[in-house]
Design an enzyme around this catalytic site. Sequence first.
Site, PDB file in Angstrom:
ATOM      1  N   LYS A   1     -17.607  -0.866   5.647  1.00 30.65           N
ATOM      2  CA  LYS A   1     -18.012  -1.812   4.717  1.00 30.65           C
ATOM      3  C   LYS A   1     -19.785  -1.791   4.524  1.00 30.65           C
ATOM      4  O   LYS A   1     -20.235  -2.234   3.675  1.00 30.65           O
ATOM      5  CB  LYS A   1     -17.430  -3.228   5.328  1.00 30.65           C
ATOM      6  CG  LYS A   1     -17.789  -4.383   4.145  1.00 30.65           C
ATOM      7  CD  LYS A   1     -16.971  -5.605   4.445  1.00 30.65           C
ATOM      8  CE  LYS A   1     -17.139  -6.520   3.409  1.00 30.65           C
ATOM      9  NZ  LYS A   1     -16.321  -7.713   3.747  1.00 30.65           N
TER      10      LYS A   1
ATOM     11  N   PHE B   1     -11.687  -6.841  14.232  1.00 29.17           N
ATOM     12  CA  PHE B   1     -10.533  -7.451  13.464  1.00 29.17           C
ATOM     13  C   PHE B   1     -10.304  -6.431  12.143  1.00 29.17           C
ATOM     14  O   PHE B   1     -11.122  -5.946  11.802  1.00 29.17           O
ATOM     15  CB  PHE B   1     -10.978  -8.546  12.717  1.00 29.17           C
ATOM     16  CG  PHE B   1      -9.919  -9.153  11.690  1.00 29.17           C
ATOM     17  CD1 PHE B   1      -8.501  -9.831  12.393  1.00 29.17           C
ATOM     18  CD2 PHE B   1     -10.135  -9.402  10.481  1.00 29.17           C
ATOM     19  CE1 PHE B   1      -7.441 -10.026  11.489  1.00 29.17           C
ATOM     20  CE2 PHE B   1      -9.152  -9.778   9.659  1.00 29.17           C
ATOM     21  CZ  PHE B   1      -8.106 -10.230   9.955  1.00 29.17           C
ATOM     22  N   GLN B   2      -8.996  -6.015  12.231  1.00 31.05           N
ATOM     23  CA  GLN B   2      -8.403  -4.955  11.264  1.00 31.05           C
ATOM     24  C   GLN B   2      -9.244  -3.547  11.475  1.00 31.05           C
ATOM     25  O   GLN B   2      -9.266  -2.945  10.374  1.00 31.05           O
ATOM     26  CB  GLN B   2      -8.604  -5.284   9.806  1.00 31.05           C
ATOM     27  CG  GLN B   2      -7.421  -6.783   9.569  1.00 31.05           C
ATOM     28  CD  GLN B   2      -7.462  -7.072   7.993  1.00 31.05           C
ATOM     29  OE1 GLN B   2      -8.360  -6.668   7.238  1.00 31.05           O
ATOM     30  NE2 GLN B   2      -6.170  -7.540   7.788  1.00 31.05           N
TER      31      GLN B   2
ATOM     32  N   GLU C   1       0.801  -1.398   0.002  1.00 32.39           N
ATOM     33  CA  GLU C   1      -0.138  -0.046   0.017  1.00 32.39           C
ATOM     34  C   GLU C   1       0.891   1.096  -0.003  1.00 32.39           C
ATOM     35  O   GLU C   1       0.350   2.295  -0.569  1.00 32.39           O
ATOM     36  CB  GLU C   1      -0.935  -0.136   1.045  1.00 32.39           C
ATOM     37  CG  GLU C   1      -2.164  -0.990   0.910  1.00 32.39           C
ATOM     38  CD  GLU C   1      -1.727  -2.405   1.561  1.00 32.39           C
ATOM     39  OE1 GLU C   1      -0.445  -2.585   1.939  1.00 32.39           O
ATOM     40  OE2 GLU C   1      -2.611  -3.119   1.755  1.00 32.39           O
TER      41      GLU C   1
ATOM     42  N   MET D   1      24.066   9.094   2.353  1.00 32.53           N
ATOM     43  CA  MET D   1      23.835  10.497   2.969  1.00 32.53           C
ATOM     44  C   MET D   1      24.218  10.372   4.777  1.00 32.53           C
ATOM     45  O   MET D   1      24.848  11.241   5.307  1.00 32.53           O
ATOM     46  CB  MET D   1      22.457  11.000   3.003  1.00 32.53           C
ATOM     47  CG  MET D   1      22.181  12.304   3.262  1.00 32.53           C
ATOM     48  SD  MET D   1      23.107  13.455   2.640  1.00 32.53           S
ATOM     49  CE  MET D   1      22.191  14.050   1.086  1.00 32.53           C
TER      50      MET D   1
HETATM   51  C1  TPP Z   1      11.952   5.916   5.306  1.00 27.87           C
HETATM   52  C2  TPP Z   1      13.460   6.505   5.750  1.00 27.87           C
HETATM   53  N1  TPP Z   1      14.164   5.943   6.640  1.00 27.87           N
HETATM   54  C3  TPP Z   1      15.178   6.626   6.956  1.00 27.87           C
HETATM   55  C4  TPP Z   1      15.440   7.895   6.398  1.00 27.87           C
HETATM   56  C5  TPP Z   1      16.732   8.428   7.034  1.00 27.87           C
HETATM   57  N2  TPP Z   1      17.903   8.487   5.791  1.00 27.87           N
HETATM   58  C6  TPP Z   1      18.080   9.752   4.899  1.00 27.87           C
HETATM   59  S1  TPP Z   1      18.936   9.162   3.579  1.00 27.87           S
HETATM   60  C7  TPP Z   1      19.219   7.929   4.280  1.00 27.87           C
HETATM   61  C8  TPP Z   1      20.250   6.990   3.354  1.00 27.87           C
HETATM   62  C9  TPP Z   1      19.535   6.617   2.218  1.00 27.87           C
HETATM   63  O1  TPP Z   1      20.431   5.512   1.509  1.00 27.87           O
HETATM   64  P1  TPP Z   1      20.470   5.314  -0.027  1.00 27.87           P
HETATM   65  O2  TPP Z   1      19.209   5.316  -0.448  1.00 27.87           O
HETATM   66  O3  TPP Z   1      21.386   4.192  -0.408  1.00 27.87           O
HETATM   67  O4  TPP Z   1      20.857   6.536  -0.692  1.00 27.87           O
HETATM   68  P2  TPP Z   1      22.363   7.305  -0.817  1.00 27.87           P
HETATM   69  O5  TPP Z   1      22.505   8.253   0.434  1.00 27.87           O
HETATM   70  O6  TPP Z   1      23.468   5.968  -0.424  1.00 27.87           O
HETATM   71  O7  TPP Z   1      22.609   7.667  -1.890  1.00 27.87           O
HETATM   72  C10 TPP Z   1      18.572   7.564   5.230  1.00 27.87           C
HETATM   73  C11 TPP Z   1      18.681   6.085   5.860  1.00 27.87           C
HETATM   74  C12 TPP Z   1      14.802   8.352   5.455  1.00 27.87           C
HETATM   75  N3  TPP Z   1      14.934   9.410   4.956  1.00 27.87           N
HETATM   76  N4  TPP Z   1      13.545   7.521   5.034  1.00 27.87           N
END
Ligand code: TPP
Lengths: 221, 599
Positions: free
Chosen positions: B198, B148-149, B86, B509
Site C-alpha cells: 500500500k 493485519f491481512q 475473488e 461424477m
Molecule cells: C473445487 C472442487 N472440489 C471437488 C472436486 C471433486 N469433484 C469432481 S466432480 C465432482 C462432482 C461435481 O458435481 P456437480 O457439479 O453436481 O456435477 P455432476 O458430476 O453431478 O454433473 C466433484 C466433487 C472438484 N473437481 N473441484
Amino acid sequence: MSGGLDGPAPEERPTPAGRRNEQGIRIDPEVEVTHEPRRTVISALVKHEPGVLAEVSGLFSRRQFNIESLTVGPTTDEDRARITLVVEEPDPGIDQIKKQLRKLVPVASVRELEPDAMQRELALVKVDAEDPAQVAAVADMYDATAVDSSPETATYEVTGSRQKIEAAIETFGQFGIREVDRTGTTALARGTDETTGPTPAEASVSAAEEAKQTKYTADDD
Amino acid sequence: MSERAATVSPPEEHTEEDAQNEQEPDARSGSEEPTPEPVTSGAQAVVRALENAGVEYAFGVQGGAIMPVYDALYDSDIRHVTMAHEQGAAHAADAYGIVSGEPGVCLATSGPGATNLVTGIADADMDSDPLIALTGQVPTEFVGNDAFQETDTTGVTTPITKENTFAADPDRVGDDVGEAFALANEGRPGPTLVDLPKDVTNADTETEPGEPETPDTYEFQERADPEIVAEAAERLENADRPAMLLGGGVIKGEASETCREFAIEHEIPVITTMPGLGSFPEDHELSMEMAGMHGTGYANMAITHCDTLLAVGTRFDDRLTGGIETFAPDAEVIHVDIDPAEISKNIHADYPLIGDADTVVSQLAEAVESSPEATKWRAQCQQWKSDYSMAYDAPEDEPVRPEFVVEALDEATGDSAIVTTGVGQHQMWACQYWTFTEPRTWVSSHGLGTMGYGLPAAIGARLAADDDQEVVCVDGDGSFLMTMQGLSVAVREDLDITVAVLNNEYIGMVRQWQDAFFEGRHAASDYNWMPEFDKLAEAFGARGFRIDDYDEVADTIAEAVAYDGPSVIDVHIDPEANVYPMVPSGGDNGQFALTEDQL
Ligand SMILES: Cc1ncc(C[n+]2csc(CCOP(=O)(O)OP(=O)(O)O)c2C)c(N)n1
Ligand SMILES: [Mg+2]
C-alpha cells in the site's frame, strides 16, 4: 445406473502391436531401453534478486527432482547470480530439469557441465581434540587448514571434490565429530569452455536436438 | 445485450469518421487520443500501465490494501466489474482472456482477498490462460510482521504463476505491471501476479510506465528447426495411418485455421484434446472429436491405431493419454509446442518441433509435398465413427437425458455461441454432445478441474464476446452451488447469459466412480436435497426456469436463451445417468468401456 453406448466390446477390438516404456518412448521389441540415474552438475545463471532461490528450490521439490546439492552466489555481473546444482536422475529427468529451469522467467541460462568440469566443495569439520597431534596428521593428509581450536575441539577447513570431502570426514570420524557444515558443490567448466549456457532461444534448439538424440540412441543400441 | 449492459461497455473506439462528426469536444483534437493526465502516484502508474496495454475490463473486490489502486481506477476508462467473490474475479478474468485472447485482469486486496484468488490463478496456470492478478499488500514496513491481512502472496503463488513480483519501488511499479502483462501473453501464456504494497501505490511518483516488455531473461522460439521440419514432413508424406491431435495451444496460438487447412488438404483425420475443442469443426467428416478418458470411441481408436501422430499444442495430460504404455503405441510422434519443457515430458517426441503453433504448422505445410496415401485408414476411421456412435436412448416417459439437453442448447444457439461449464459429468456431456465449430467458444476448467468455474467464467466470457454470440453455462448442481453468488453480478451488470444446471442432486461424477470402483458405496456424493435453482435465480433478480420432462426442453430453452439478461434453467435430469465411453485412470485408450460392466 443408466447410460452406456453400443459398439464392439473391448475384447472384440483389434489391438496394436506396439508399446511404450514409462518414459513414453516406443519400445523396440528387440532392445528395451531403460535409463539409469546418473549424477551430473547443472549450472544456471539467474537474475540476482530476491525470490529466485525460492523459485528454483520450489521447482525441484514440486517436480520431485532428485537434488544432491544447491549453491548460489553473486558473479562479477551485479545483475546475475550463479546457481550450481548437483542432481541425480535418469537422462529424461535431467533433460526435464534443464528445460524446467530454463523456463523460469528469472533464469537467464542453463547448462549441464562436462564430467571433467572443476568441482569443489568446502567443509568445516569440528572434532574432539583429545589428541591434537593425531588430528593434525589427518588434517595434513587432506590439506585441511585449522580454523579454530579450543581445549576440547579443533575445527578444520577442507576443500576439494565431493569424494575428498567425504573421505576426510570419514577419517576425521575416528576422533569423534562434533559438527560438520558443507557448502555443496561449486563448479566451473575447464579452460576456455564457458560455464554459462546458451540463451533460452539457443537452448530450445539444443533441447530439440537432445530430444532427437534420445530417440536415436533408443533405436540404435 | 440489453441497454443496461451497454452502459458497462467500454467506450467504443473512435474512428476518423466519428471524430469528424463530433463537435471537437474538450481535449480531443482531430482523431488523436486525448493526452492522459501525468501520473502522480504508484497506483496511477499501475492503472496507466493497464491502459497502455489496452485493458478494457477488470474484475475484482475492494479492500484495505488495494484501495489506492481502486481510487486510481475510479478516473480510468477501464470498466471494473465488482464481483461477489475473488475466486469469481479470477475465473471471470480467466474466461475473458480465453475468449478475447488478451490477458484478463483481476484485483484483490491482501490476505483473504489474495488467497481467494488462488484457485483461479492455479486454474489459469494449469490451462496456460493469460491472466494478470493485482493484489494489495500491507505497507512494506509491516511486511514480515504478521500484520493485519498480511499473507506472503508471492510465496503462496510462486508455484502457480508463470511469474510474480513484489513491487517494491514506486518508480518501477508501472513497469512491473507492464511486464506482468507482456509475460502473461507472450510465448506460452499463463498467469502473472504483481503484489502491491500500500505504501508503494500511495507513494508519489511521476514515472510513467513504458511499453509492456518482457524481462531480458525471457525468450521463446517462433520457428522450428527446418531440418526436423523436413524429416517430419517426410514422415507424414509416407504415413499409412496419419492423425492430427490438436490441443489448447492451437487455439491460443491462433493456429486453428492453418491446422484446418493442413488437415483438409492432406485428408488427415483430426482428434482434439479437451482444451482443443473448437480448434477443428466437429461437423467436418475428418473430425474424430475429442480423445481421452471420456473421449469418443472413434477418437480413441484413431489415436490408438495411428502410425504417425502430428500433435500440436498439447502437453499429453494423463486424462488424454491414459496409460503411457498403451498411448498411440504404433505412432511416431511429431510434437509441435512453444514450450521446450513439454517436448518428451510425458510422451517421447520423435520429431520435436519447438515453436509457435501457427508458424510451425505453416512450415510443415510448406515442407509437405504430397499427401499420405491413407484411403483405407480414412475408411477405417469412418467405420469407427459408425461402430462407436455417440447415439443414446431417450425414452420419452423416462427422466430427461442430459445429452439431450446439451444438444437442445446447442441447437437453440448460434455456431459462435460460447459454452462454459463447471466440473463433473455435466462438463463431459458438454464436451461430447455440443458440436464445436469455432475456436474460443469452449471455456472450461481442464487441468485443475475446478467446480464452480462455470458461472463466473460466463460473466467474463460475456464481456469479451461479441454481442451476437450467446453465452451458455452448462453447469452441475454441485458446481453451481460453489460460486452462484456470481448471479448477483450478472443481474447487476445485466449480462445476457443462460445457465443450465444439469441437476442430478448428486456429486454425479463421484457417484459414477463409486458405482464403478467402490461397490456403489455413495459416501458423501448424494446431495439428497438441493435448493430450487429457478426460485433462487428469481431471488437474485434473474429469470428462473425449470425443466422436468422432455416436452418442456425445447420451449423452455428457447425462452431462456431469448431472454435478454441472466437466466437459470433448473434441469432435472436422470439422476442415474453416467458418462460413457470411459477409459479408467491409467487405462488403455483403445479399451474404452461403453458400459459399466466393461470397466
Ligand atoms: C473445487 C472442487 N472440489 C471437488 C472436486 C471433486 N469433484 C469432481 S466432480 C465432482 C462432482 C461435481 O458435481 P456437480 O457439479 O453436481 O456435477 P455432476 O458430476 O453431478 O454433473 C466433484 C466433487 C472438484 N473437481 N473441484
Ligand atoms: Mg450434480
